[in-house]
Scaffold this motif. Structure first.
Motif, PDB file in Angstrom:
ATOM      1  N   THR A  62      -9.459   4.902  -2.275  1.00 46.15           N
ATOM      2  CA  THR A  62      -8.787   5.142  -0.999  1.00 46.15           C
ATOM      3  C   THR A  62      -9.461   4.347   0.101  1.00 46.15           C
ATOM      4  O   THR A  62     -10.672   4.472   0.325  1.00 46.15           O
TER       5      THR A  62
ATOM      6  N   THR B 275      -3.923   5.192  -0.429  1.00 50.36           N
ATOM      7  CA  THR B 275      -4.446   6.546  -0.521  1.00 50.36           C
ATOM      8  C   THR B 275      -4.205   7.067  -1.929  1.00 50.36           C
ATOM      9  O   THR B 275      -3.063   7.073  -2.403  1.00 50.36           O
TER      10      THR B 275
ATOM     11  N   THR C 268      -3.588  -2.879   4.779  1.00 49.03           N
ATOM     12  CA  THR C 268      -2.591  -1.944   4.267  1.00 49.03           C
ATOM     13  C   THR C 268      -3.324  -0.746   3.675  1.00 49.03           C
ATOM     14  O   THR C 268      -4.327  -0.905   2.973  1.00 49.03           O
ATOM     15  N   GLN C 269      -2.827   0.444   3.975  1.00 50.22           N
ATOM     16  CA  GLN C 269      -3.500   1.674   3.565  1.00 50.22           C
ATOM     17  C   GLN C 269      -3.157   2.014   2.115  1.00 50.22           C
ATOM     18  O   GLN C 269      -1.995   2.036   1.723  1.00 50.22           O
TER      19      GLN C 269
ATOM     20  N   GLY D  47       0.818  -1.200   0.000  1.00 52.26           N
ATOM     21  CA  GLY D  47       0.000   0.000   0.000  1.00 52.26           C
ATOM     22  C   GLY D  47       0.855   1.254   0.000  1.00 52.26           C
ATOM     23  O   GLY D  47       2.080   1.198   0.126  1.00 52.26           O
TER      24      GLY D  47
ATOM     25  N   VAL E 297      -8.424   1.165   3.508  1.00 54.48           N
ATOM     26  CA  VAL E 297      -7.543   0.120   4.031  1.00 54.48           C
ATOM     27  C   VAL E 297      -7.943  -1.177   3.351  1.00 54.48           C
ATOM     28  O   VAL E 297      -9.123  -1.545   3.344  1.00 54.48           O
ATOM     29  N   TYR E 298      -6.965  -1.850   2.762  1.00 56.72           N
ATOM     30  CA  TYR E 298      -7.213  -3.083   2.028  1.00 56.72           C
ATOM     31  C   TYR E 298      -6.780  -4.280   2.870  1.00 56.72           C
ATOM     32  O   TYR E 298      -5.674  -4.303   3.409  1.00 56.72           O
TER      33      TYR E 298
ATOM     34  N   ARG F 184     -11.946  -4.086   1.334  1.00 54.31           N
ATOM     35  CA  ARG F 184     -11.451  -2.760   1.698  1.00 54.31           C
ATOM     36  C   ARG F 184     -12.473  -2.041   2.560  1.00 54.31           C
ATOM     37  O   ARG F 184     -13.671  -2.308   2.488  1.00 54.31           O
TER      38      ARG F 184
END
Length: 126
Positions: free
Chosen positions: A91, A123, A120-121, A9, A93-94, A38
């Motif tokens: 956008t 953006t 994992t973020q 990410g 968190v996955y 997500r």
């Protein structure tokens, strides 16, 4: 014991690409259905994509079709999500997730997944 760890990410501009990875620790990765979910700020958990044991069949949320590609390498105990043409709506968190072992039906339901990573973020900035 199954453990899942996401990576890949980060911050990317609109139209850019990222590849997420999900490393599986445990025995028998090739017998687990896998998926990506997500959670965007203020929103509920959303299904993104899923893949069967062999990787022969995949499923995507409509918003990801044509832009995201899920894959897995059973020799490396790793699943991937290639994300192209990213938009601000991506956008979130996955999370990667695994079903129970030998669960052979591809599924978009979060309740069918019993193992989860920490997330994992991703953006996407305009």
């Amino acid at each position: 014991q199954v453990q899942l760890v996401e990576s890949g990410g980060g911050l990317v501009q609109t139209g850019g690409s990222l590849r997420l990875s999900c490393a599986f620790s445990g025995f028998g990765f090739s017998n687990y259905g896998m998926g990506w979910f997500r959670r965007a700020p203020g929103k509920e958990l959303e299904f993104v994509s899923a893949i069967t044991w062999s990787g022969a069949t995949a499923e995507y949320v409509d918003s990801a079709k044509g832009r995201f590609t899920i894959s897995r390498d059973n020799s490396k105990n790793t699943m991937y999500l290639q994300m192209n043409s990213l938009k601000s709506d991506d956008t979130a968190v996955y999370f990667c997730a695994a079903t129970a072992r030998y669960y052979s039906t591809i599924t978009s339901k979060s309740g069918d997944y019993i193992h989860w990573g920490q997330g994992t973020q991703v953006t996407v900035s305009s």
